[in-house]
Design a protein around this motif. Structure first.
Motif, PDB file in Angstrom:
ATOM      1  N   UNK A  72      39.041  44.963  46.864  1.00  0.00           N
ATOM      2  CA  UNK A  72      39.360  43.190  46.516  1.00  0.00           C
ATOM      3  C   UNK A  72      39.261  42.910  48.045  1.00  0.00           C
ATOM      4  N   UNK A  73      39.626  43.949  49.167  1.00  0.00           N
ATOM      5  CA  UNK A  73      39.875  43.419  50.479  1.00  0.00           C
ATOM      6  C   UNK A  73      39.300  43.116  50.420  1.00  0.00           C
ATOM      7  N   UNK A  74      37.694  44.292  50.418  1.00  0.00           N
ATOM      8  CA  UNK A  74      36.429  44.644  51.135  1.00  0.00           C
ATOM      9  C   UNK A  74      35.755  43.354  50.844  1.00  0.00           C
ATOM     10  N   UNK A  82      37.272  51.823  39.429  1.00  0.00           N
ATOM     11  CA  UNK A  82      37.798  50.088  39.484  1.00  0.00           C
ATOM     12  C   UNK A  82      37.361  50.102  40.927  1.00  0.00           C
ATOM     13  N   UNK A  83      36.985  51.521  42.056  1.00  0.00           N
ATOM     14  CA  UNK A  83      37.188  51.406  43.401  1.00  0.00           C
ATOM     15  C   UNK A  83      35.732  50.920  43.313  1.00  0.00           C
ATOM     16  N   UNK A  84      34.587  51.591  42.856  1.00  0.00           N
ATOM     17  CA  UNK A  84      33.456  51.901  42.912  1.00  0.00           C
ATOM     18  C   UNK A  84      32.438  50.456  42.267  1.00  0.00           C
ATOM     19  N   UNK A 114      39.811  37.478  44.693  1.00  0.00           N
ATOM     20  CA  UNK A 114      40.279  38.573  44.946  1.00  0.00           C
ATOM     21  C   UNK A 114      41.297  38.301  43.838  1.00  0.00           C
ATOM     22  N   UNK A 115      42.512  39.472  44.341  1.00  0.00           N
ATOM     23  CA  UNK A 115      43.943  39.438  43.232  1.00  0.00           C
ATOM     24  C   UNK A 115      44.798  39.927  43.895  1.00  0.00           C
TER      25      UNK A 115
END
Length: 318
Positions: free
Chosen positions: A146-148, A85-87, A112-113
């Motif tokens: 998503x923040x990134x 999920x992060x990668x 985003x979310x």
């Protein structure tokens, strides 16, 4: 240079993630616009592959980009597939945003979310509450990615003057949702669970958690309409929440889903399963000031979603 209102007519529009629930809703909505839709399948261009993405953008040069592609899932998927999920989501955001900049895209929207907001942020969630507190642990990797993406769009706007904007949809549901028995979001999970229970004649259905958390739900077609509206009318560094401004407890929501599907058994709650964030209600005042409100009621939206499920899902044997 940012221009509002932004003219979509006659432009080439790329929807990244067009086969997902969000992307397919955007395609349905954009079909009503005079645009040239551009899509590419995952087996042709893997959005996690930087070279492939850069080459495709250099060749196709879409003028408008809706970045709806993401690796998504419900609370179980987020809690167990943390590395993926992060990668995947970091790679998708970085590759597509930079490629759009390199190829001279006129405008980009990053989706985003609502999980980007702190777990215990004041309700309803305002756009400026991002990064003011700890995230919900179960979906922290996804939220950080998503923040990134949001910060990347903001940085390209600041440094290069790119007309890149970010929107924050609330919990979505509708045609094309993922009905995986373990990894789906709550709406799809409950539709499948209650439908299978009705077909099997099961006397009880267990819902994850205590039933007390409150959630806001938005039909994917409403979300797509809001995105097109904002693409035309908004240009700024600030986030824009997309939601209904109304929420419901999971217990009441489960009862609504059961009624629509026609399940008449008992609903129980599996308190050994996680609840997640206590409440996630978006402040949509900024969106309303920009001239948009949701039009699909939760009851009508769920009826549509169940019809789509029946049309696409095999019915378990009795």
């Amino acid at each position: 240079m940012a221009i509002v209102p932004f003219e979509l007519r006659g432009k080439s529009v790329y929807v990244a993630g067009h086969r997902g629930m969000v992307g397919s809703a955007l395609l349905r909505r954009l079909a009503r616009e005079d645009v040239r839709l551009v899509t590419v399948d995952r087996h042709e261009v893997d959005l996690c592959n930087q070279a492939a993405v850069f080459d495709w953008f250099a060749k196709m040069r879409p003028q408008v980009v809706f970045l709806a592609a993401a690796k998504v899932g419900g609370i179980a998927a987020n809690a167990t597939l943390r590395a993926e999920f992060i990668y995947d989501n970091l790679a998708i955001a970085a590759n597509v945003i930079h490629a759009a900049h390199q190829s001279g895209a006129e405008k980009l929207m990053f989706l985003g979310s609502s999980c980007i907001y702190p777990k215990l942020a004041a309700q309803p969630l305002r756009e400026d509450s991002m990064l003011t507190g700890p995230l919900e642990p179960t979906n922290e990797p996804y939220a950080i990615a998503k923040i990134a993406g949001i910060k990347m769009a903001e940085a390209y706007r600041s440094q290069y003057g790119s007309d890149f904007i970010s929107v924050m949809p609330t919990n979505l549901y509708g045609p094309g949702d993922n009905y995986h028995p373990e990894y789906s979001h709550v709406v799809a999970a409950l539709i499948r669970r209650f439908h299978e229970a009705k077909v099997a004649g099961a006397k009880t259905v267990a819902v994850w958690g205590t039933g007390t958390p409150r959630r806001e739900f938005l039909h994917a077609d409403d979300m797509a309409d809001a995105c097109v509206h904002l693409m035309k009318t908004y240009s700024g560094a600030e986030l824009i929440n997309i939601g209904t401004g109304e929420d419901i407890t999971i217990a009441d929501f489960a009862g609504m889903v059961a009624d629509i599907i026609g399940y008449r058994g008992e609903i129980t709650f599996d308190t050994a399963r996680p609840d997640g964030t206590p409440q996630k209600l978006l402040d949509v005042s900024r969106l309303e000031r920009l001239g948009w409100r949701a039009t699909i009621s939760l009851e009508d939206g769920l009826k549509r979603a169940y019809e789509a499920f029946l049309a696409g899902a095999p019915v378990p044997a009795q």
